[in-house]
Design a protein around this motif. Sequence first.
Motif, PDB file in Angstrom:
ATOM      1  N   VAL A  65       0.817  -1.212   0.000  1.00  0.00           N
ATOM      2  CA  VAL A  65       0.000   0.000   0.000  1.00  0.00           C
ATOM      3  C   VAL A  65       0.854   1.266   0.000  1.00  0.00           C
ATOM      4  O   VAL A  65       0.523   2.251  -0.673  1.00  0.00           O
ATOM      5  CB  VAL A  65      -0.947  -0.007   1.224  1.00  0.00           C
ATOM      6  CG1 VAL A  65      -1.590   1.360   1.432  1.00  0.00           C
ATOM      7  CG2 VAL A  65      -2.021  -1.067   1.048  1.00  0.00           C
ATOM      8  N   PHE A  66       1.956   1.235   0.730  1.00  0.00           N
ATOM      9  CA  PHE A  66       2.762   2.452   0.875  1.00  0.00           C
ATOM     10  C   PHE A  66       3.998   2.477  -0.030  1.00  0.00           C
ATOM     11  O   PHE A  66       4.843   3.366   0.102  1.00  0.00           O
ATOM     12  CB  PHE A  66       3.170   2.637   2.337  1.00  0.00           C
ATOM     13  CG  PHE A  66       1.997   2.950   3.232  1.00  0.00           C
ATOM     14  CD1 PHE A  66       1.375   4.177   3.189  1.00  0.00           C
ATOM     15  CD2 PHE A  66       1.498   1.983   4.093  1.00  0.00           C
ATOM     16  CE1 PHE A  66       0.287   4.467   3.993  1.00  0.00           C
ATOM     17  CE2 PHE A  66       0.403   2.250   4.913  1.00  0.00           C
ATOM     18  CZ  PHE A  66      -0.197   3.499   4.864  1.00  0.00           C
ATOM     19  N   TYR A  67       4.092   1.530  -0.947  1.00  0.00           N
ATOM     20  CA  TYR A  67       5.217   1.506  -1.880  1.00  0.00           C
ATOM     21  C   TYR A  67       5.198   2.765  -2.755  1.00  0.00           C
ATOM     22  O   TYR A  67       4.153   3.188  -3.233  1.00  0.00           O
ATOM     23  CB  TYR A  67       5.145   0.269  -2.767  1.00  0.00           C
ATOM     24  CG  TYR A  67       6.239   0.218  -3.815  1.00  0.00           C
ATOM     25  CD1 TYR A  67       7.518  -0.217  -3.480  1.00  0.00           C
ATOM     26  CD2 TYR A  67       5.995   0.632  -5.127  1.00  0.00           C
ATOM     27  CE1 TYR A  67       8.532  -0.260  -4.426  1.00  0.00           C
ATOM     28  CE2 TYR A  67       6.998   0.596  -6.079  1.00  0.00           C
ATOM     29  CZ  TYR A  67       8.263   0.149  -5.729  1.00  0.00           C
ATOM     30  OH  TYR A  67       9.261   0.124  -6.661  1.00  0.00           O
ATOM     31  N   GLY A  68       6.372   3.348  -2.962  1.00  0.00           N
ATOM     32  CA  GLY A  68       6.497   4.480  -3.863  1.00  0.00           C
ATOM     33  C   GLY A  68       6.409   5.844  -3.211  1.00  0.00           C
ATOM     34  O   GLY A  68       6.713   6.859  -3.852  1.00  0.00           O
ATOM     35  N   TYR A  69       6.012   5.903  -1.953  1.00  0.00           N
ATOM     36  CA  TYR A  69       5.979   7.191  -1.250  1.00  0.00           C
ATOM     37  C   TYR A  69       7.374   7.525  -0.726  1.00  0.00           C
ATOM     38  O   TYR A  69       8.217   6.646  -0.536  1.00  0.00           O
ATOM     39  CB  TYR A  69       4.982   7.149  -0.095  1.00  0.00           C
ATOM     40  CG  TYR A  69       3.543   7.172  -0.547  1.00  0.00           C
ATOM     41  CD1 TYR A  69       2.921   8.372  -0.870  1.00  0.00           C
ATOM     42  CD2 TYR A  69       2.809   5.993  -0.664  1.00  0.00           C
ATOM     43  CE1 TYR A  69       1.596   8.391  -1.307  1.00  0.00           C
ATOM     44  CE2 TYR A  69       1.484   6.013  -1.096  1.00  0.00           C
ATOM     45  CZ  TYR A  69       0.895   7.217  -1.417  1.00  0.00           C
ATOM     46  OH  TYR A  69      -0.411   7.235  -1.850  1.00  0.00           O
TER      47      TYR A  69
END
Length: 270
Positions: A65-69
Motif C-alpha cells: 500500500v505504501f510503496y512508492g511514497y
Amino acid sequence: MRVALFLTCVNDMLYPDTGRAVVALLERLGVEVDFPTGQTCCGQAHYNTGYRRQAEPLARRYAEVFYGYDAVVTPSGSCAATVRHAYPRLGALAAEEGRGRGLADALAGLPRTYELTEFLVDVLGVTDVGAYFPHTVTYHPSCHGLRMLGLGDRPRRLLEAVAGLDLRELPGAEECCGFGGTFAIKNPDVSAAMGQDKIRNAESTQAEVLCGADNSCLMHLGGAISRQGSAIRPVHLAEILASTEQRPLQPPAQDGPVRVTTGSIGGEQR
C-alpha cells in the motif's frame, strides 16, 4: 515529497478526527498528504501476542500500500515502532525458516515510517507549527514513543511553542500508563491500577488537558478518567497542534463523554 498518512486501525475505527487533524496540520505546513484507502492494521496486536505468522500478511499489505511514497506519517508511536522494529524481524525470520525472501524483499522497499512529531521536527525542521491552544496541558509520553522510537523532547518542544498553552510537568511521566495492548486484557487489575496512578499524577498538575501522542494510551486513560470522575480531558497531540486561533479546538466538556474531538477542524463540527 510524496507523503502518505497511515491512520492506524484504532484511529480509523474510534478516533478519525485525529487523522483529520494530522492532514489539516501538515497541509497548513505546505505538505500534500495522500491517504491510501487500501491500508489496514499493521499487525501489532498479532505480533505482540505471539501470532507472528498471522502478522506477516499485514506487513506485506503495508509494504504494498505504501510503496512508492517518500515518507509515511502516523499519529501513533506504537504502530510506527511496529513497522520500524518488528517488520524487519518478521522478514528475517521468514527467510530463516525457509519460506523465501519475498517478505523481506517487499519490506526492504518500504519508505521510512515516521511518528508525527519525528516528521515535524526532523524532516520539516519545525517546532512552532502556528498552533493556538489557550489551556493548561500535561503530557504523557507513550512507552513505544519513549523507549522504542526515542522521541525524546520532540513532543514537548512542539507543545512549548503552541501559543497560549501552559505546559505542566507530569510527575512519573516515564512510567507506563498500564495499557500495553493485550497486557490490559491479560492483566486487567494491574493495568487499571497503573492507569489510576497516571491519572492521579495528571490531576496533581491541575491541568485541564492530558495530552498524548497515542490514542491507544488515551483510550485507556480516558476509561480511568471516566471511572474516577476526573475533570481532566484526554486529547491527542495532533489535535492540539492543528488548533489555530481561527479554528480553535475546544476540549471535551467535563460533563460530556470522554472522547477526543477536533471541534471545527477540517470544517466539520463535532
